[in-house]
Design a protein around this motif. Structure first.
Motif, PDB file in Angstrom:
ATOM      1  N   GLN A 184      11.942   7.735   0.441  1.00  0.00           N
ATOM      2  CA  GLN A 184      10.528   7.690   0.049  1.00  0.00           C
ATOM      3  C   GLN A 184       9.945   6.287   0.162  1.00  0.00           C
ATOM      4  O   GLN A 184       8.779   6.114   0.490  1.00  0.00           O
ATOM      5  N   MET A 196       3.099   4.372  -6.882  1.00  0.00           N
ATOM      6  CA  MET A 196       2.452   4.661  -5.594  1.00  0.00           C
ATOM      7  C   MET A 196       1.154   3.877  -5.479  1.00  0.00           C
ATOM      8  O   MET A 196       0.051   4.444  -5.545  1.00  0.00           O
ATOM      9  N   ARG A 235       6.299  11.095  -6.462  1.00  0.00           N
ATOM     10  CA  ARG A 235       5.916  10.990  -5.038  1.00  0.00           C
ATOM     11  C   ARG A 235       5.917  12.357  -4.366  1.00  0.00           C
ATOM     12  O   ARG A 235       5.077  12.654  -3.525  1.00  0.00           O
TER      13      ARG A 235
END
Length: 988
Positions: A505, A695, A672
């Motif tokens: 990620q 994020m 996420r």
């Protein structure tokens, strides 16, 4: 009267004392049309007769001069004849020959066939060699004369020789012809270099300073001939270079794992195209790094930037040092860049404040270690910065006194990465507890992100991920084990699984994927990640077979989750559990929705899923995310509630080691994973916060605004500011994803063409080039394959190509073409692979090019007919579009090669057409920029796609009719290329 041969005719003319024009008339009577005078070697015969005695025959010489003036003989035949004379002791003869050379040596031309033009190049090379030998002989005689006390005669002749040399070499056209001759006849050039050395030795003792400086000047001109194309003036008037700044920001923000080599090549390309002096280039890199550090959001991004600045950029500079000529110069340039940087006190103070330490100090130490600065320079610069810092705004005492600076932590993390890789190489079965201790330590605080950032910046992340995939694979199943080893195995599986998800990620799934090996079994994690893990831009099908494993395994897992008080660990096959959990969750959801299970049972089941290993919860949520996308608005509630249940931590005494640390990573992974679907369903799930935005660059677009407005707005802001910041880069990237390459590129080009002020258009080009670096390959295909042809072929759009926006677009198109062409043999970068790649077939159908049959090509090349037929046939057949790329057999199935070939065919037809206008002017600017950005050596450049016929059309444009331009645009590595260049230059 019958004349037997040329010699007799010349002797008869001399005996009868014909005047020069009489001689010419009679010669034409004696020798009827058919053979040319060059084939009969007239110049050779005249010189041979004129030079028989100790002094030249003036009458026969007058015939030769007349033949030259009336173009009975070509310049090449005269030069060849002169260079055969080697008795330099006959002063009067030598002087007569020098006088003849004086007639035409600065205005050579040839309008014949290409072979004749190449002949002129060779003849000029021979004449240059002859002049050097003649000069050396005169200098030798002068030296002897000085010793004997009679210098005057020798000095006069030496002065005459040098004068002719200077006159011949001061013409750029002559130097260009010599450049071609050098490539045609390498051995003759070697002889010239030897003669030059010999002449230098003789002239070193010459007392006359004027003659010596004249000789040195001639020597410099000769030595400059091989490097005629590589001299570019650097931009000394500019101090800011937004392209370098943006490329660095883009790499630091989005591509930390990218290869150092490709970044070095990209930066070198920008430096060359924009002619940036090295000190200012290095300064711009440092400025961008400090701005990135200051701007970076707290958390992972800040650590990434720190690793990029202090670990990766010094490595980039080490490679740039190899590219630059001379180590010593580069270290001086780096020192100079730091001197400039120290003057930017506010920037450095702000960076120090953000990083809670003296950033410059650490940077200087790293550069010292890498050999980019001498020790004395490091100490000197450190002392200057220390003195500056005393006047910096002081932070409140004790505010951050106990917090260790990230820079120190990152620099320490780098050797730790190497040690961990060694530890991971050991046999996992021998000391699993020891390995668990190491991994547990990695999970605490921000250790994991520090280690990953250090590994990413030093190119070790892929091997780091590989080691964890092997560990994960090793721990999927254990036979005949007791409770303790089973829990250690479960923990090793869980930690490696969570770490790999986190890496995928944070740095992109490409880091995880192994090189495809035929026949090799794909590890469980890779399979799961590719088929089951939600990612940006990846839509999963919840009914895909990967979510539907063996039903008996699913039933036993459902029973285990529903009936037992906690998850069993002994002999558990974790990979099977992870693959079965999706189907199990579907069963449980159905049971809940049909009232078979109560909410309390669901809580117990979700507690069981996340109670021991967090990876089961991750796999469950991965499927739920795909499932929720497919449901109607009123059907989502229970699925979203289940995600909420799985996201919260379990407050129980009976958890395994490192539970809290694992839950922190699990939550960041789940957040996420769910971000897209939560936005689409307008749902909120509160994930336990770690105090840092996981994020930071997500969801930047303003709601309810058309994306075209957002694009023009953000570009206007960036243009006004003069540089691109990290946030803008992410917005541009999102818009590129949303609108697609054509929409993105077309709208930005429209914005460029609206600019009317020169300085604004130049700034816009620098910024657009750096924005296009988000996906340079695809943007270039669209720009050169769709947008430019559309503008050039539609007369209603020609007005938009006027100066200044037209010049700017030409510059941008060339920069994009050169960057894409130089890098397209390499791999697409990580961030570009995620996007849809254009299908190669689209470009083949869009730009049909008749592939030339080799037999036809060979016929074209081996034909002895005048190659003007090949090089100037009016129809657009394949022969008229013959280009160097076809002779190099470049792969025309490649979309970029195809687009370039078609663009140059279009350019060629515009130059050959009878309609002039802004589009013709645009073509001229495009070609000028190609020449300006060109690297020495034509092969491998975009200009190899230009048909040979274009050269003769281009030299008709006044701005392009220079010998250097012709040399630059033709591929001189090919004999045909050299013929084309010689023909074009000789006709100038």
């Amino acid at each position: 009267m019958k004349v037997v041969n040329l010699k007799q005719a010349i002797l008869q003319a001399w005996k009868e004392r014909w005047s020069d024009y009489q001689w010419a008339i009679n010669m034409k009577k004696f020798f009827p049309k058919g053979a040319t005078w060059d084939i009969l070697n007239l110049a050779d015969a005249l010189l041979e007769q004129a030079m028989i005695g100790p002094s030249p025959n003036p009458l026969i010489l007058s015939y030769l001069k007349y033949a030259i003036s009336s173009q009975m003989v070509s310049y090449s035949s005269v030069l060849t004849a002169i260079s055969k004379f080697d008795d330099f002791s006959r002063d009067l003869c030598v002087q007569a020959l020098l006088d003849i050379m004086d007639m035409f040596c600065d205005r050579l031309s040839c309008h014949g066939k290409a072979e004749e033009c190449i002949g002129l190049c060779r003849a000029l090379l021979s004449a240059l060699h002859w002049l050097l030998r003649c000069t050396a002989a005169s200098a030798e005689r002068l030296r002897e004369g000085l010793e004997a006390g009679t210098p005057a005669a020798g000095e006069k002749q030496l002065a005459m020789c040098l004068q002719r040399l200077e006159k011949t070499l001061s013409s750029t056209k002559n130097r260009a012809l010599l450049h071609i001759a050098k490539l045609e006849e390498a051995s003759s050039w070697t002889a010239i270099e030897h003669s030059l050395l010999k002449l230098g030795e003789i002239l070193a003792n010459l007392s006359n300073p004027q003659l010596r400086s004249q000789a040195e000047q001639c020597g410099t001109l000769i030595r400059s001939i091989p490097t005629m194309l590589s001299v570019h003036a650097e931009q000394m008037h500019k101090t800011g270079f937004p392209t370098v700044h943006a490329v660095i920001l883009l790499e630091g923000t989005m591509n930390l794992t990218g290869e150092t080599q490709s970044l070095v090549e990209q930066l070198t390309m920008v430096k060359r195209m924009q002619h940036i002096p090295t000190p200012l280039f290095v300064l711009e890199i440092w400025k961008a790094c400090f701005v990135g550090l200051i701007e970076s959001p707290e958390g992972t991004e800040e650590l990434k930037w720190t690793a990029f600045t202090f670990l990766k950029i010094p490595q980039v500079l080490v490679k740039l040092k190899k590219y630059s000529h001379g180590d010593k110069d580069f270290t001086e340039d780096v020192n100079c860049a730091f001197e400039f940087l120290l003057k930017l006190t506010p920037l450095l103070d702000k960076a120090d404040q953000r990083c809670n330490c003296d950033c410059t100090n650490f940077l200087l130490q790293e550069c010292g270690k890498q050999g980019l600065l001498s020790e004395a320079s490091v100490n000197n610069l450190m002392a200057k910065r220390k003195a500056d810092r005393e006047h910096a705004p002081q932070q409140k005492s004790g505010e951050n006194a106990n917090i260790q600076p990230n820079i120190q932590l990152i620099l320490r993390a780098e050797p730790t990465v190497t040690n961990i890789l060694k530890t991971m190489d050991a046999d996992h079965s021998k000391s699993p507890e020891g390995l668990l201790g190491v991994l547990g330590h990695m999970l605490s605080g921000k250790s994991l992100d520090l280690l990953l950032a250090a590994a990413a910046a030093t190119g070790k992340l892929k091997s780091f991920a590989r080691k964890f995939i092997n560990l994960n694979e090793f721990t999927t199943y254990g036979s005949e084990e007791s409770t303790k080893p089973a829990s250690v195995r479960a923990l090793l599986f869980d930690i490696s699984f969570l770490m790999l998800c986190h890496v995928a990620q944070t740095y992109g799934s490409e880091v995880i994927l192994s090189e495809s090996r035929t026949g090799a079994e794909v590890p469980f994690f890779e399979t799961w990640m590719q088929t089951c893990m939600p990612e940006e831009g990846k839509i999963l099908n919840p009914d895909h077979p990967c979510f539907r494993p063996d039903s008996t395994k699913v039933e036993s897992l459902v029973a285990l989750l529903n009936n037992s008080s906690e998850m069993k660990l002994v002999q558990m096959k974790w990979h099977e559990a992870c693959l079965s959990i999706s189907a199990a969750i579907l069963e449980i959801l159905n049971a809940w929705e049909n009232g078979v299970l109560a909410f309390e049972s669901i809580q117990k089941i979700t507690d069981n899923i996340k109670g021991k290993v967090c990876s089961l919860a991750v796999c469950a949520v991965a499927w739920l995310v795909a499932h929720v996308r497919m449901l109607g608005l009123d059907e989502r509630e229970k699925s979203l509630q289940m995600i909420r249940q799985l996201a919260g931590p379990l407050f129980s005494e009976n958890t395994l080691q490192f539970y809290n640390e694992r839950v922190v990573i699990m939550n960041s992974i789940l957040e996420r994973m769910c971000a897209d679907v939560l936005q689409q369903t307008a749902t909120q799930i509160k994930f336990p916060s770690t105090g840092v935005d996981t994020m930071p660059y997500w969801n930047l677009l303003p709601p309810k605004r058309p994306i075209k407005e957002v694009l023009t707005d953000i570009f206007a802001k960036v243009l006004e500011k003069g540089w691109v910041d990290s946030r803008s880069i992410h917005i541009f990237d999102t818009l590129l994803h949303m609108g697609g390459v054509y929409w993105f590129c077309n709208n930005l080009i429209k914005e460029l063409l609206k600019e009317t002020r020169k300085e604004h258009t130049l700034r816009a080009v620098e910024l657009l080039y750096s924005i296009f670096c988000l996906d340079m390959q695809q943007v270039t295909l669209v720009l050169l394959g769709h947008i430019l042809p559309g503008l050039l072929t539609d007369s209603s759009k020609w007005h938009s190509l006027m100066d200044p926006p037209g010049t700017a677009l030409a510059k941008l198109a060339v920069w994009c073409a050169l960057s894409s062409y130089s890098s397209h043999k390499g791999q697409a970068s990580t961030r570009q692979k995620k996007r849809h790649r254009e299908d190669i077939e689209d470009y083949i159908s869009l730009f049909p090019l008749d592939d030339v049959q080799p037999s036809k090509l060979m016929r074209l090349l081996s034909s002895n007919e005048d190659d003007a037929n090949i090089l100037s046939s009016p129809n657009r057949s394949m022969s008229s579009s013959l280009s160097a790329s076809q002779l190099h057999t470049v792969n025309m199935r490649d979309p970029l090669n195809r687009v370039l070939a078609n663009l140059f065919l279009l350019i060629s037809s515009i130059l050959g057409s009878r309609t002039a206008g802004p589009h013709t002017q645009f073509v001229q600017w495009f070609m000028e920029e190609c020449v300006d950005c060109l690297e020495q050596g034509g092969r491998g450049s975009v200009l190899q796609f230009m048909p040979f016929t274009t050269v003769s059309e281009l030299v008709k444009v006044s701005a392009m009719s220079s010998p250097k331009v012709v040399l630059a645009i033709t591929d001189l590595s090919l004999p045909l290329g050299r013929q084309v260049a010689a023909k074009a230059i000789a006709a100038l």
